[in-house]
Write an enzyme that holds these catalytic residues in place. Structure first.
Site, PDB file in Angstrom:
ATOM      1  CG  PHE A 151      -0.022   0.569   2.038  1.00 28.38           C
ATOM      2  CD1 PHE A 151      -0.030   2.275   2.334  1.00 28.38           C
ATOM      3  CD2 PHE A 151       0.244  -0.543   3.753  1.00 28.38           C
ATOM      4  CE1 PHE A 151       0.866   1.990   4.726  1.00 28.38           C
ATOM      5  CE2 PHE A 151       0.399  -0.443   4.288  1.00 28.38           C
ATOM      6  CZ  PHE A 151       1.142   1.352   5.080  1.00 28.38           C
ATOM      7  CE  LYS A 175      -2.643  -8.334  -4.467  1.00 27.59           C
ATOM      8  NZ  LYS A 175      -3.739  -7.514  -3.375  1.00 27.59           N
ATOM      9  CD  GLU A 178      -5.677  -6.106   0.204  1.00 24.75           C
ATOM     10  OE1 GLU A 178      -4.403  -5.547  -0.548  1.00 24.75           O
ATOM     11  OE2 GLU A 178      -5.330  -6.734   1.453  1.00 24.75           O
ATOM     12  CB  SER A 228       4.446  -8.041   5.878  1.00 24.68           C
ATOM     13  OG  SER A 228       3.780  -8.691   4.605  1.00 24.68           O
ATOM     14  CB  CYS A 283      10.546  -0.569   2.461  1.00 30.22           C
ATOM     15  SG  CYS A 283      11.326  -0.321   1.141  1.00 30.22           S
ATOM     16  CD  GLU A 384       8.893  -2.478   7.770  1.00 28.98           C
ATOM     17  OE1 GLU A 384       7.803  -3.726   7.754  1.00 28.98           O
ATOM     18  OE2 GLU A 384       9.786  -1.826   6.999  1.00 28.98           O
TER      19      GLU A 384
HETATM   20  P1  NAD Z   1       1.756  -6.578   3.329  1.00 26.13           P
HETATM   21  O1  NAD Z   1       2.334  -7.696   2.959  1.00 26.13           O
HETATM   22  O2  NAD Z   1       0.671  -6.649   4.434  1.00 26.13           O
HETATM   23  O3  NAD Z   1       0.837  -7.453   1.531  1.00 26.13           O
HETATM   24  C1  NAD Z   1       1.576  -6.582   0.096  1.00 26.13           C
HETATM   25  C2  NAD Z   1       1.019  -7.400  -0.693  1.00 26.13           C
HETATM   26  O4  NAD Z   1       0.626  -8.781  -0.256  1.00 26.13           O
HETATM   27  C3  NAD Z   1      -0.832  -6.797  -0.961  1.00 26.13           C
HETATM   28  O5  NAD Z   1      -1.033  -6.868  -2.069  1.00 26.13           O
HETATM   29  C4  NAD Z   1      -1.141  -7.524  -0.113  1.00 26.13           C
HETATM   30  O6  NAD Z   1      -3.417  -7.731  -0.771  1.00 26.13           O
HETATM   31  C5  NAD Z   1      -1.010  -8.573  -0.021  1.00 26.13           C
HETATM   32  N1  NAD Z   1      -1.079  -9.346   1.342  1.00 26.13           N
HETATM   33  C6  NAD Z   1      -1.158  -9.392   2.104  1.00 26.13           C
HETATM   34  N2  NAD Z   1      -1.552 -10.206   3.365  1.00 26.13           N
HETATM   35  C7  NAD Z   1      -1.176 -11.399   2.408  1.00 26.13           C
HETATM   36  C8  NAD Z   1      -1.582 -13.315   2.636  1.00 26.13           C
HETATM   37  N3  NAD Z   1      -1.484 -13.766   4.109  1.00 26.13           N
HETATM   38  N4  NAD Z   1      -0.647 -13.768   1.158  1.00 26.13           N
HETATM   39  C9  NAD Z   1      -0.441 -13.361   0.498  1.00 26.13           C
HETATM   40  N5  NAD Z   1      -0.996 -12.561   0.010  1.00 26.13           N
HETATM   41  C10 NAD Z   1      -0.574 -11.330   0.811  1.00 26.13           C
HETATM   42  O7  NAD Z   1       2.140  -5.571   2.722  1.00 26.13           O
HETATM   43  P2  NAD Z   1       1.659  -3.350   3.270  1.00 26.13           P
HETATM   44  O8  NAD Z   1       1.207  -3.489   4.136  1.00 26.13           O
HETATM   45  O9  NAD Z   1       0.737  -3.503   1.810  1.00 26.13           O
HETATM   46  O10 NAD Z   1       3.455  -2.737   2.659  1.00 26.13           O
HETATM   47  C11 NAD Z   1       3.963  -2.477   4.267  1.00 26.13           C
HETATM   48  C12 NAD Z   1       5.297  -3.348   4.112  1.00 26.13           C
HETATM   49  O11 NAD Z   1       6.082  -3.505   2.645  1.00 26.13           O
HETATM   50  C13 NAD Z   1       6.502  -3.271   4.931  1.00 26.13           C
HETATM   51  O12 NAD Z   1       6.798  -4.273   5.980  1.00 26.13           O
HETATM   52  C14 NAD Z   1       7.255  -2.772   3.884  1.00 26.13           C
HETATM   53  O13 NAD Z   1       8.658  -2.552   4.729  1.00 26.13           O
HETATM   54  C15 NAD Z   1       7.508  -3.223   3.061  1.00 26.13           C
HETATM   55  N6  NAD Z   1       7.867  -2.372   1.890  1.00 26.13           N
HETATM   56  C16 NAD Z   1       9.393  -3.014   0.884  1.00 26.13           C
HETATM   57  C17 NAD Z   1       9.745  -2.449  -0.092  1.00 26.13           C
HETATM   58  C18 NAD Z   1      10.709  -2.983   0.226  1.00 26.13           C
HETATM   59  O14 NAD Z   1      11.734  -2.533  -0.782  1.00 26.13           O
HETATM   60  N7  NAD Z   1      11.966  -3.528   0.612  1.00 26.13           N
HETATM   61  C19 NAD Z   1       9.193  -1.197  -0.828  1.00 26.13           C
HETATM   62  C20 NAD Z   1       7.925  -0.853   0.229  1.00 26.13           C
HETATM   63  C21 NAD Z   1       7.167  -1.909   1.170  1.00 26.13           C
END
Ligand code: NAD
Length: 500
Positions: A151, A175, A178, A228, A283, A384
Site C-alpha cells: 500500500f 495485483k 487492496e 511485508s 521501507c 518494523e
Molecule cells: P503486505 O505484505 O501486508 O501486503 C503486500 C501485498 O500482499 C498486498 O498486495 C496484499 O494484498 C498481499 N497480501 C496481504 N496478506 C497476504 C497473505 N496472507 N497472503 C498473500 N498475499 C497477501 O504489506 P503492506 O502492509 O501493504 O506494505 C508494507 C510492507 O511492505 C512493509 O513491511 C514495508 O517494509 C514493505 N515494503 C518493502 C519494500 C522494499 O522494497 N523492501 C518497499 C515497500 C514496502
C-alpha cells in the site's frame, strides 16, 4: 450517493467484477469511503492470466523499438496527469501531495528507463571460441509475469514492475494493494492509452486468495513481490514450489549512524525528514538513529525539530505528516509505543493523539514519536513499526555502531552521517546492508541502478528495476554455432569433449 467500484483490467477492457466479496477503499484522513474494490474470483484471475498468455504469443516478438516507444508515450502521459494522479494517491493513501508527486515521479523514472532499455536487451558474442565456432547469448522474455504490490507506494512500486517486464517482451498480471488500488488503476489505464495491446497488462484485485492463485498458476513464469516479510516469505516459498522465478522485497529496520563530526544542522534535518516523512510508512524510512559518542547530546534538538512538524490531512497545504493507512495500523503503532515505554525505553516525544484540524479529527493520525535508550530485545527495535516512530540507540565508537547495524537481521538500507571520508569508506565496506547512504538518509537508487536490499529484507537474487531486473525478466539463451563450408569439412568422428 453510490460509491464507485474499482474495475479489473482483463484483455484490454476495464471490467466490473462478478464477485460477492468487496472491500471499502477509505480516505485515511477522513474515513470517507472512496470506492469499493472487488476480491476477484478464481475465474477472473484465470482469465487475466489466460489473456496475458494469449497476448504473449505476439508481444514476445514485437520489435524492441516498438515496445520502447509505448513507454516513451507513457512517460509523457504520466507527466501530463501527474497532479491528478498525485491527488488521487493522497486521497486513498494519506501521504502529502508533494510526497505523492514524489511517489509518481520515482515510478516515472523507471518508465523513462523502460523507454530507453534497448542496450540492456543486447546479448553477448564471442567469435572463434573454437575453430570456426561462435558463441552468443540472447535474452528472451519469460512469458506471463505477475506483480504483487504494497500500500505504501501505490504508484512507484507497480511502476517498478510492469514497465520493465513488458519492455523486455513479457506480459503482466498486476495485483495492487487492496487498501489503495485507485491510483494504480489510473496508471494502468494510461498504459493502455499509451498503446499497450490488449492482454499485455492485466490487473486483478484481491487479497491472499488472489495472490495464492497467481503463485500457483502454471502459466505464470515469474512473480515479483514487494511488501511485508511475513507475506513475502510465504509468496517466495509458494511460488518457488510451483517452479517460478521469484523476487521478494520485504520489511526493514534502517539505521542511520551519526558520528559526532557530522554537520549537525544537515544531519538532524535528514533524520527528521527520513524518520517521519510519509508517516514512517516507507521501507527505507530511517527508523533507528545510532548516535555515536558526543552525538548523543543532540537528542533535545532532534526532539525540538520533530515537534515542529505539522500533522494533518495530506491534501492540506503545510502538512508534513499525514495519517497512517488504516485504523488497524494506527492501533498497532500506538500499542507498540506503549510497549516501548513498558519495556524501558525513554519516550522523548509522544505522538499519540496529536492535535489536528477538526475536519480530519477521525483520521488515523500518530505524530512524530521519539524513543531513546532503545536496545535489541525491545519490541520497538525488533519489529518494523511502519509508523512515525524514531528509535534512538547509542554507540561508543564507529566499530560498535557497525556491529550494532550488522547484528540486525534486516538489510534494506542504512546511512552514515560524517565529514570524515575515511570513516564513511570504512562504514561502506564493513556494513552488511545492501543500500548505503553517505550523508544521504534514504539511499534508494535511481533506475539506472537496481534496488539492492539484502539479507532478511529480500528473497531472491535479483532486485527490482535497472540491469538486475532485465536479467530477472529474461532467460539468457546461449548459442554455440559452427557453419561448415565444404572446404573446411575434415576429419572423422570425434568422441572427446573439446571443440577444436
Ligand atoms: P503486505 O505484505 O501486508 O501486503 C503486500 C501485498 O500482499 C498486498 O498486495 C496484499 O494484498 C498481499 N497480501 C496481504 N496478506 C497476504 C497473505 N496472507 N497472503 C498473500 N498475499 C497477501 O504489506 P503492506 O502492509 O501493504 O506494505 C508494507 C510492507 O511492505 C512493509 O513491511 C514495508 O517494509 C514493505 N515494503 C518493502 C519494500 C522494499 O522494497 N523492501 C518497499 C515497500 C514496502
Amino acid at each position: 450517493m453510490s460509491v464507485p467500484t474499482v474495475r479489473l483490467l482483463v484483455d484490454g477492457e476495464l471490467r466490473e467484477s462478478r464477485t460477492t466479496e468487496w472491500r471499502d477503499v477509505v480516505n485515511p484522513a477522513t474515513q470517507a469511503v472512496l470506492a469499493r474494490v472487488p476480491m476477484a474470483t478464481p475465474d477472473e484471475v484465470a482469465s487475466a492470466v489466460a489473456s496475458a498468455k494469449k497476448a504473449f504469443s505476439t508481444w514476445r516478438s514485437s520489435p524492441i523499438g516498438v515496445r520502447a516507444r509505448v513507454f516513451l508515450k507513457y512517460q509523457g502521459l504520466i507527466r501530463e496527469h501527474m497532479k491528478e494522479i498525485a491527488q488521487l494517491l493522497t486521497k486513498e493513501q494519506g501521504k502529502t501531495l508533494a510526497d505523492a508527486e514524489g511517489d509518481v515521479f520515482r515510478g516515472l523514472e523507471v518508465v523513462e528507463h523502460a523507454a530507453s532499455i534497448g542496450t540492456l536487451q543486447m546479448g553477448e558474442l564471442a567469435s572463434n571460441v573454437a575453430g570456426g565456432v561462435d558463441t552468443y547469448t540472447v535474452l528472451e522474455p519469460l512469458g506471463v509475469c505477475a506483480g504483487i504490490t504494497p500500500f505504501n507506494f501505490p504508484a512507484m512500486i507497480p511502476l517498478w514492475m510492469f514497465p520493465m517486464a513488458i519492455a523486455c517482451g513479457n506480459t503482466f498480471v498486476l495485483k495492487p494493494s487492496e487498501q489503495d488500488p485507485m491510483c494504480t488503476m489510473r496508471l494502468a489505464s494510461l498504459a493502455l492509452e499509451a498503446g499497450l495491446p490488449p492482454g499485455v497488462l492485466n490487473v486483478v484485485h484481491g487479497g491472499a486468495a488472489v495472490v495464492d492463485a497467481l503463485c500457483d498458476h502454471p502459466d505464470v513464469e515469474a512473480v515479483s513481490f514487494v511488501g511485508s516479510t511475513r507475506v513475502g516469505t510465504h509468496v517466495y516459498e509458494r511460488a518457488s514450489r510451483a517452479h517460478k522465478r521469484v523476487q521478494c522485497m520485504m520489511g526493514a529496520k534502517n539505521h542511520a549512524v551519526v558520528l559526532p563530526d557530522a554537520n549537525e544542522e544537515q544531519t538532524l534535518n535528514a533524520l527528521v525528514g527520513a524518520g517521519f516523512g510519509a508517516a514512517g510508512q516507507r521501507c527505507m524510512a530511517a527508523s533507528v538513529a545510532v548516535l555515536v559518542g558526543e552525538a548523543q547530546r543532540w537528542i533535545p534538538e532532534l526532539v525540538a525539530r520533530a515537534k515542529k512538524l505539522t500533522v494533518g490531512d495530506g491534501a492540506a497545504p503545510g502538512t508534513d505528516v499525514g495519517p497512517l493507512i488504516s485504523r488497524a495500523a494506527k492501533e498497532r503503532v500506538e500499542s507498540l509505543i506503549a510497549r516501548g515505554q513498558a519495556e524501558g525505553a525513554t519516550l522523548e516525544l509522544d505522538g499519540r493523539r496529536p492535535v489536528v484540524d477538526a475536519a480530519v479529527k477521525e483520521g488515523n493520525f500518530v505524530g512524530p514519536t521519539i524513543f531513546s535508550g532503545v536496545k535489541p530485545g525491545m519490541a520497538i527495535y525488533d519489529e518494523e513499526i511502519f509508523g512515525p516512530v524514531l528509535c534512538v540507540a547509542s554507540a561508543a565508537s564507529l566499530d560498535e555502531a557497525i556491529a550494532f547495524v550488522n547484528a540486525n537481521p534486516h538489510g534494506n538500507g542504512t546511512a552514515i552521517f560524517t565529514q570524515s571520508g575515511a570513516a564513511a569508506r570504512r562504514f561502506q565496506e564493513e556494513v552488511d546492508v545492501g543500500q548505503v547512504g553517505i550523508n544521504v538518509p534514504i539511499p534508494v537508487p535511481v533506475p539506472l541502478f537496481s534496488f539492492t536490499g539484502s539479507r532478511a529484507s529480500k528473497l531472491g537474487d535479483l532486485g527490482p528495476y535497472g540491469k538486475q531486473v532485465v536479467l530477472f525478466y529474461t532467460q539468457t539463451k546461449t548459442i554455440t554455432a559452427r557453419w561448415f563450408d565444404d572446404a573446411s569439412v575434415s576429419g572423422g568422428v570425434n568422441t572427446t569433449i573439446t571443440l577444436r
